[in-house]
Design an enzyme around this catalytic site. Structure first.
Site, mmCIF file in Angstrom:
data_model
loop_
_atom_site.group_PDB
_atom_site.id
_atom_site.type_symbol
_atom_site.label_atom_id
_atom_site.label_comp_id
_atom_site.label_asym_id
_atom_site.label_seq_id
_atom_site.Cartn_x
_atom_site.Cartn_y
_atom_site.Cartn_z
ATOM 1 N N GLY A 13 0.989 -1.358 0.048
ATOM 2 C CA GLY A 13 -0.115 -0.027 0.121
ATOM 3 C C GLY A 13 0.931 1.257 0.004
ATOM 4 O O GLY A 13 0.248 2.413 0.373
ATOM 5 N N SER A 14 2.024 1.260 -0.528
ATOM 6 C CA SER A 14 2.885 2.651 -0.630
ATOM 7 C C SER A 14 2.271 3.470 -1.442
ATOM 8 O O SER A 14 2.364 4.792 -1.229
ATOM 9 C CB SER A 14 3.931 2.469 -1.020
ATOM 10 O OG SER A 14 4.357 1.795 -2.399
ATOM 11 N N ASN A 15 1.575 3.156 -2.671
ATOM 12 C CA ASN A 15 0.712 4.057 -3.607
ATOM 13 C C ASN A 15 -0.635 4.482 -2.827
ATOM 14 O O ASN A 15 -0.999 5.777 -2.900
ATOM 15 C CB ASN A 15 0.453 3.221 -4.969
ATOM 16 C CG ASN A 15 1.428 3.309 -5.762
ATOM 17 O OD1 ASN A 15 1.887 4.496 -6.211
ATOM 18 N ND2 ASN A 15 2.087 2.233 -6.132
ATOM 19 N N ARG A 93 -5.590 -8.276 -9.198
ATOM 20 C CA ARG A 93 -6.687 -9.140 -9.977
ATOM 21 C C ARG A 93 -7.146 -8.241 -11.071
ATOM 22 O O ARG A 93 -7.030 -7.072 -10.947
ATOM 23 C CB ARG A 93 -7.918 -9.074 -9.222
ATOM 24 C CG ARG A 93 -7.750 -10.337 -7.970
ATOM 25 C CD ARG A 93 -8.852 -10.338 -7.161
ATOM 26 N NE ARG A 93 -8.486 -11.189 -6.006
ATOM 27 C CZ ARG A 93 -8.511 -12.677 -6.017
ATOM 28 N NH1 ARG A 93 -9.119 -13.027 -7.106
ATOM 29 N NH2 ARG A 93 -8.006 -13.286 -5.125
ATOM 30 N N ASN A 109 -5.613 2.845 -12.706
ATOM 31 C CA ASN A 109 -4.486 1.834 -12.281
ATOM 32 C C ASN A 109 -3.191 2.599 -12.403
ATOM 33 O O ASN A 109 -2.901 3.595 -13.266
ATOM 34 C CB ASN A 109 -4.652 0.501 -13.290
ATOM 35 C CG ASN A 109 -3.388 -0.281 -12.701
ATOM 36 O OD1 ASN A 109 -3.519 -0.733 -11.450
ATOM 37 N ND2 ASN A 109 -2.969 -0.837 -13.503
ATOM 38 N N HIS A 111 0.721 1.130 -12.933
ATOM 39 C CA HIS A 111 1.571 0.119 -13.652
ATOM 40 C C HIS A 111 2.906 0.350 -13.748
ATOM 41 O O HIS A 111 3.418 1.543 -14.257
ATOM 42 C CB HIS A 111 0.979 -0.221 -15.101
ATOM 43 C CG HIS A 111 1.830 -1.484 -15.465
ATOM 44 N ND1 HIS A 111 1.593 -2.846 -15.088
ATOM 45 C CD2 HIS A 111 2.652 -1.552 -16.366
ATOM 46 C CE1 HIS A 111 2.339 -3.729 -15.538
ATOM 47 N NE2 HIS A 111 3.050 -2.821 -16.313
HETATM 48 C C1 GRF Z 1 3.259 -1.041 -7.479
HETATM 49 O O1 GRF Z 1 4.510 -1.161 -8.185
HETATM 50 C C2 GRF Z 1 2.199 -0.781 -8.589
HETATM 51 O O2 GRF Z 1 2.700 0.042 -9.663
HETATM 52 C C3 GRF Z 1 1.744 -2.411 -8.946
HETATM 53 O O3 GRF Z 1 1.920 -2.934 -7.668
HETATM 54 C C4 GRF Z 1 2.830 -2.252 -6.873
HETATM 55 C C5 GRF Z 1 2.008 -1.795 -5.631
HETATM 56 O O4 GRF Z 1 2.858 -1.453 -4.481
HETATM 57 N N1 GRF Z 1 0.504 -2.178 -9.548
HETATM 58 P P1 GRF Z 1 2.207 -0.623 -3.367
HETATM 59 O O5 GRF Z 1 1.367 -1.715 -2.844
HETATM 60 O O6 GRF Z 1 1.272 0.443 -3.536
HETATM 61 O O7 GRF Z 1 3.143 -0.114 -2.212
#
Ligand code: GRF
Length: 202
Positions: A13-15, A93, A109, A111
């Site tokens: 969940g860093s994003n 998913r 999303n 990526h």
């Molecule tokens: C990220 O690299 C994102 O681009 C990909 O999955 C990873 C998720 O990382 N879809 P986080 O859980 O947000 O740290």
């Protein structure tokens, strides 16, 4: 009017954290994360949500007879929380067609590669193994394909001499944490217009 956001996650969940931080700092205005939904019970992302007083929900796919039933439950949670925008932040998913149809051009999303190269899992490793000299990340709207929807923002990073795949992934992640909030801000401010495959920033 406040945009209610749902964030779908499966892992660290860093994003998610970068979106939370950018809402709290006021970079993204008039938006609220109403709910964080995970398909993995012990995803650290759920703890991040709780730490910020955000409703967190674990929906176990194995409790449902199939993808359609499972996503029906997701849609119920989205409806209950009045969700306007869905963010996939490390959600592992493929989203099914009913959910996509219900939130057409409202699912975004992130990526970790420069699409259309290196779709799918382990994109950073794929790019590294291919020997590219530049990689990066892509924020895009979600359509029925895998990592094929209209591109909102991309940023690139160099692959440096002596890098490991992890070094590259770390460099890409720093950019993810910039362009994902930026894309959300543009969406929330009504500044994204989708014309076929092309996303115009108005
Ligand atoms: C990220 O690299 C994102 O681009 C990909 O999955 C990873 C998720 O990382 N879809 P986080 O859980 O947000 O740290």
């Amino acid at each position: 009017m406040t945009t209610n956001i749902a964030v779908l996650v499966s892992g660290r969940g860093s994003n998610l954290q970068s979106i939370i931080d950018n809402i709290e700092s006021g970079y993204i205005k008039e938006a609220k994360i109403s709910v964080v939904i995970s398909d993995v019970g012990d995803a650290y992302a759920l703890e991040r949500a709780r730490n910020h007083g955000i409703t967190d929900v674990f929906i176990d796919p194995s409790d449902y007879s199939g993808k359609q039933e499972y996503e029906k439950e997701i849609m119920q949670v989205l409806e209950d929380n009045d969700v306007d925008l869905i963010l996939l932040a490390g959600y592992m998913r493929l989203v099914g067609k009913d959910l996509i149809a219900a939130y057409s051009n409202r699912i975004i999303n992130i990526h970790p590669a420069l699409l259309p190269s290196f779709k799918g899992l382990h994109a950073q490793q794929q790019a590294f193994d291919y020997g590219v000299k530049v990689s990066g990340c892509t924020v895009h709207f979600v359509d029925e394909g895998m990592d094929t929807g209209p591109i909102i923002i991309q940023n690139c990073v160099p692959v440096l001499e002596g890098d490991t795949a992890d070094d590259l992934a770390g460099r890409i992640l720093e950019q993810e944490h910039k362009i994902f909030p930026e894309a959300v801000r543009l969406f929330v401010e009504g500044k994204l217009k989708v014309e076929g495959r092309i996303v115009v920033h108005t």
